[in-house]
Design a protein around this motif. Sequence first.
Motif, mmCIF file in Angstrom:
data_model
loop_
_atom_site.group_PDB
_atom_site.id
_atom_site.type_symbol
_atom_site.label_atom_id
_atom_site.label_comp_id
_atom_site.label_asym_id
_atom_site.label_seq_id
_atom_site.Cartn_x
_atom_site.Cartn_y
_atom_site.Cartn_z
ATOM 1 N N VAL A 142 0.825 -1.009 0.073
ATOM 2 C CA VAL A 142 0.108 0.085 0.014
ATOM 3 C C VAL A 142 0.761 1.122 0.192
ATOM 4 C CG1 VAL A 142 -1.796 1.208 1.405
ATOM 5 C CG2 VAL A 142 -2.203 -1.120 1.072
ATOM 6 N N ASP A 143 1.891 1.408 0.708
ATOM 7 C CA ASP A 143 2.862 2.384 0.972
ATOM 8 C C ASP A 143 3.606 2.526 -0.349
ATOM 9 O OD1 ASP A 143 2.401 3.019 3.290
ATOM 10 O OD2 ASP A 143 3.938 1.896 4.180
ATOM 11 N N ALA A 144 3.698 1.514 -1.263
ATOM 12 C CA ALA A 144 4.377 1.574 -2.736
ATOM 13 C C ALA A 144 3.356 2.102 -3.655
ATOM 14 C CB ALA A 144 4.701 0.260 -3.131
ATOM 15 N N TYR A 145 2.197 2.013 -3.300
ATOM 16 C CA TYR A 145 1.142 2.412 -4.352
ATOM 17 C C TYR A 145 0.957 4.155 -4.042
ATOM 18 C CZ TYR A 145 -0.939 -2.127 -5.692
ATOM 19 O OH TYR A 145 -1.132 -3.393 -6.183
ATOM 20 N N LYS A 146 1.054 4.416 -2.690
ATOM 21 C CA LYS A 146 0.925 5.921 -2.275
ATOM 22 C C LYS A 146 1.862 6.677 -2.878
ATOM 23 C CE LYS A 146 -1.557 5.268 2.047
ATOM 24 N NZ LYS A 146 -1.608 5.342 3.540
ATOM 25 N N GLN A 147 3.517 5.995 -2.966
ATOM 26 C CA GLN A 147 4.459 6.781 -3.497
ATOM 27 C C GLN A 147 4.570 6.793 -4.937
ATOM 28 O OE1 GLN A 147 7.411 4.644 -0.309
ATOM 29 N NE2 GLN A 147 8.576 6.328 -1.471
ATOM 30 N N LEU A 148 3.935 5.861 -5.628
ATOM 31 C CA LEU A 148 4.107 5.886 -7.019
ATOM 32 C C LEU A 148 2.955 6.805 -7.255
ATOM 33 C CD1 LEU A 148 5.401 4.085 -9.233
ATOM 34 C CD2 LEU A 148 3.531 2.508 -9.367
ATOM 35 N N LEU A 149 1.906 6.868 -6.873
ATOM 36 C CA LEU A 149 0.882 7.952 -7.269
ATOM 37 C C LEU A 149 1.444 9.276 -6.982
ATOM 38 C CD1 LEU A 149 -1.978 8.733 -7.879
ATOM 39 C CD2 LEU A 149 -2.338 8.684 -5.396
ATOM 40 N N LEU A 150 2.375 9.689 -6.120
ATOM 41 C CA LEU A 150 2.983 11.130 -6.083
ATOM 42 C C LEU A 150 3.782 11.365 -7.364
ATOM 43 C CD1 LEU A 150 3.920 11.231 -2.194
ATOM 44 C CD2 LEU A 150 2.041 12.526 -3.389
ATOM 45 N N TYR A 151 4.723 10.317 -7.519
ATOM 46 C CA TYR A 151 5.626 10.371 -8.694
ATOM 47 C C TYR A 151 4.977 10.659 -10.115
ATOM 48 C CZ TYR A 151 8.566 8.525 -4.949
ATOM 49 O OH TYR A 151 9.373 7.950 -3.800
ATOM 50 N N THR A 152 3.781 9.829 -10.313
ATOM 51 C CA THR A 152 3.172 9.882 -11.379
ATOM 52 C C THR A 152 2.510 11.167 -11.720
ATOM 53 O OG1 THR A 152 2.810 7.472 -11.207
ATOM 54 C CG2 THR A 152 1.474 8.485 -12.931
ATOM 55 N N TYR A 153 2.017 11.944 -10.486
ATOM 56 C CA TYR A 153 1.623 13.198 -10.864
ATOM 57 C C TYR A 153 2.433 14.127 -11.199
ATOM 58 C CZ TYR A 153 0.582 17.886 -9.213
ATOM 59 O OH TYR A 153 0.491 19.256 -9.052
ATOM 60 N N THR A 169 9.553 -10.126 -4.114
ATOM 61 C CA THR A 169 9.481 -10.737 -5.073
ATOM 62 C C THR A 169 8.262 -10.461 -6.042
ATOM 63 O OG1 THR A 169 8.585 -13.013 -4.604
ATOM 64 C CG2 THR A 169 10.943 -12.644 -4.481
ATOM 65 N N ALA A 170 7.436 -9.649 -5.535
ATOM 66 C CA ALA A 170 6.008 -9.501 -6.086
ATOM 67 C C ALA A 170 5.846 -8.102 -6.958
ATOM 68 C CB ALA A 170 4.798 -9.246 -5.060
ATOM 69 N N VAL A 171 5.772 -8.236 -8.172
ATOM 70 C CA VAL A 171 5.883 -7.155 -9.117
ATOM 71 C C VAL A 171 4.366 -6.763 -9.678
ATOM 72 C CG1 VAL A 171 6.616 -6.128 -11.152
ATOM 73 C CG2 VAL A 171 8.109 -7.576 -9.916
ATOM 74 N N ARG A 172 3.982 -5.534 -9.509
ATOM 75 C CA ARG A 172 2.569 -5.328 -10.084
ATOM 76 C C ARG A 172 2.800 -4.321 -10.920
ATOM 77 N NH1 ARG A 172 1.525 -7.107 -4.992
ATOM 78 N NH2 ARG A 172 -0.356 -8.556 -4.583
ATOM 79 N N ALA A 173 1.875 -4.011 -11.927
ATOM 80 C CA ALA A 173 2.010 -2.987 -13.038
ATOM 81 C C ALA A 173 0.594 -2.235 -12.691
ATOM 82 C CB ALA A 173 1.855 -3.506 -14.327
ATOM 83 N N CYS A 174 1.110 -0.928 -12.940
ATOM 84 C CA CYS A 174 -0.229 0.146 -12.479
ATOM 85 C C CYS A 174 -0.310 0.971 -13.590
ATOM 86 C CB CYS A 174 0.396 0.910 -11.269
ATOM 87 S SG CYS A 174 0.639 -0.314 -9.809
ATOM 88 N N PHE A 185 -2.152 4.593 -14.378
ATOM 89 C CA PHE A 185 -2.687 5.961 -13.759
ATOM 90 C C PHE A 185 -3.397 6.579 -14.712
ATOM 91 C CE2 PHE A 185 0.777 4.482 -11.101
ATOM 92 C CZ PHE A 185 0.316 4.825 -9.933
ATOM 93 N N GLY A 186 -4.859 6.662 -14.507
ATOM 94 C CA GLY A 186 -5.798 7.759 -15.437
ATOM 95 C C GLY A 186 -6.020 9.064 -14.728
ATOM 96 N N ASN A 187 -6.835 9.859 -15.243
ATOM 97 C CA ASN A 187 -6.993 11.132 -14.770
ATOM 98 C C ASN A 187 -7.834 10.947 -13.153
ATOM 99 O OD1 ASN A 187 -5.984 12.766 -16.977
ATOM 100 N ND2 ASN A 187 -7.585 12.157 -18.172
ATOM 101 N N ASP A 188 -8.534 10.010 -13.156
ATOM 102 C CA ASP A 188 -9.395 9.782 -12.086
ATOM 103 C C ASP A 188 -9.019 8.740 -10.951
ATOM 104 O OD1 ASP A 188 -10.222 7.886 -13.846
ATOM 105 O OD2 ASP A 188 -12.343 8.583 -14.073
ATOM 106 N N GLY A 189 -8.028 7.827 -11.329
ATOM 107 C CA GLY A 189 -7.755 6.770 -10.632
ATOM 108 C C GLY A 189 -6.797 5.919 -11.203
ATOM 109 N N PHE A 190 -6.553 4.922 -10.419
ATOM 110 C CA PHE A 190 -5.615 3.796 -11.159
ATOM 111 C C PHE A 190 -5.826 2.342 -10.984
ATOM 112 C CE2 PHE A 190 -4.299 3.250 -6.852
ATOM 113 C CZ PHE A 190 -3.563 2.340 -6.857
ATOM 114 N N LEU A 191 -5.469 1.696 -11.879
ATOM 115 C CA LEU A 191 -5.715 0.355 -11.663
ATOM 116 C C LEU A 191 -4.172 -0.564 -11.497
ATOM 117 C CD1 LEU A 191 -7.845 -0.064 -14.768
ATOM 118 C CD2 LEU A 191 -8.887 -0.178 -12.578
ATOM 119 N N ALA A 192 -4.402 -1.526 -10.806
ATOM 120 C CA ALA A 192 -3.170 -2.443 -10.658
ATOM 121 C C ALA A 192 -3.479 -3.850 -11.077
ATOM 122 C CB ALA A 192 -2.737 -2.466 -8.973
ATOM 123 N N SER A 193 -2.384 -4.427 -11.385
ATOM 124 C CA SER A 193 -2.529 -5.706 -12.220
ATOM 125 C C SER A 193 -2.375 -6.575 -10.908
ATOM 126 C CB SER A 193 -1.153 -6.261 -12.926
ATOM 127 O OG SER A 193 0.016 -6.297 -12.312
#
Length: 298
Positions: A189-200, A220-225, A227-235
């Motif tokens: 969850v923390d990784a998602y939060k940080q990724l959101l700030l960078y993608t902004y 060892t877990a990789v997730r692709a995200c 990011f759109g204008n109103d949210g994001f999806l994670a694999s």
Amino acid sequence: LVTGELESIVKGDEKLSDTAATSKVIDPGMFGNDSVDSSDTSKSDGSGSSSTNIDDMRFLKLIQKPIAGKDAQPVPRFKRESEMYPAIASLFRLVERLVCKFAISQDSTQKKSPSQLVKVYEKADFSPKDSDNYLRIDLGLFISDMWKRPAFDDRAVKHNKGPEIGAADPKYADIFAVVEAKVSEDDQVDAYKQLLLYTYNIYWRQHDRRFAWGLTVCGTAVRACVFGNDGFLASDKMDLSEADGRSAFVGLLVNMAYCGREQLGFDPTIRYNSVRSMWEIDVFNDSDGTKTTCEIVS
């Protein structure tokens, strides 16, 4: 085919535990002198040059199964995020070189030849030069044209001083995607939060983005995200310690090499005019379909 070659490299526990033995499986010519820029990653043979053949095998530690600790709980193989950077970078570089090896063995005029490569910046744990908040990203990815045709955004060509477009001087204006690393999957969850700030920041600097990609590597877990204008999806999780997970990860990068610009998240109706130093957008008339090119005032 690329996935098959990767599996032939990592197949067998004896190879996973012996970097030197595993490196013999790979053609040394596949590796360049572009080791990741990190304080604990450089190895030298005494001649002043990096032994990149061994350095680029550092991904092996990343794809090994976690060690079982007390109460059978997995113990991360990395104690700090910074230890993960060279391992992650080496895995991206391996896939990149396998794609290149496959592409140059084909007729470059074939319609199915890859158009671009997803490459990792040499720098790790850095703040992009055009950042206004001084946040440091773990790893950044950029798009490199497979056959050295003009880049998507010719600003990168104009300002680039290195051998690779966008590689010498990382900026949010050039970054395709950010990779956020965490030692444990518990920190997802923390990784998602940080990724959101960078993608902004990517959205802020790249006006021609319809959406933006990002990746998290937690243990060892990789997730692709996406990011759109109103949210994001994670694999779903791609577990690098499992063959299926490695196959899915390699498949993602290979598909990115073959897909069109729009599928990478870029809007073909918006572009930067380097002659006039401004962004432009194509506006279409709903009634007759005529196109009008307008300036974007920011």
